[in-house]
Design a protein around this motif. Structure first.
Motif: not given
Length: 137
Positions: A1-20
């Motif tokens: 299982m791969k994972e990414i941890t980011v600050p829980a802020v709206l500005e990180e949404l694109d990074r989360v979507l790119e990861f998935v």
């Protein structure tokens, strides 16, 4: 299982979507399924960013795995914010007009309707929300 941890802020949404989406593209996920997952990931991540730690900022971890028979994607959202199970909320009455409905609840309702499985646990002082979607080619 791969994972990414980011600050829980709206500005990180694109990074989360790119990861998935990176995981979905790698397994040849159909566009329709990818779009359904994108909507679910966006809804769940934005809720964490807006409410989990408010007014503070904490981290959100998103885990993604693809596998199984039938092939499916599993996405987990973990945060150390306030304990909150969105699955306990009553589904909105979608037969009412937008003006007649109360505010809130429609996003999680859409996630519940578009995913094959959704579950919530509170483990080791963390909210853990898991969604699963079969990948049908």
């Amino acid at each position: 299982m791969k994972e990414i941890t980011v600050p829980a802020v709206l500005e990180e949404l694109d990074r989360v979507l790119e990861f998935v989406n990176g995981e979905l593209i790698a397994c040849g996920c159909p566009v329709k399924t990818q779009m359904q997952l994108d909507i679910a990931v966006e809804e769940l991540y934005v809720n964490i960013a807006r409410y989990a730690y408010h007014p503070e900022i904490g981290n959100a971890t998103v885990r993604c795995t693809v596998g199984g028979d039938p092939l499916q994607v599993t996405v987990q959202f973990l945060d150390g914010g306030k304990p909150y199970n969105p699955l306990l909320n009553e589904d909105p009455n979608v037969t009412l007009t937008a003006e007649e409905r109360s505010i809130g609840g429609l996003g999680i309702y859409m996630v519940k309707k578009s995913m094959d499985e959704i579950e919530y646990q509170y483990l080791e002082e963390k909210n853990v929300l898991t969604i699963r979607k079969k990948i049908l080619n």
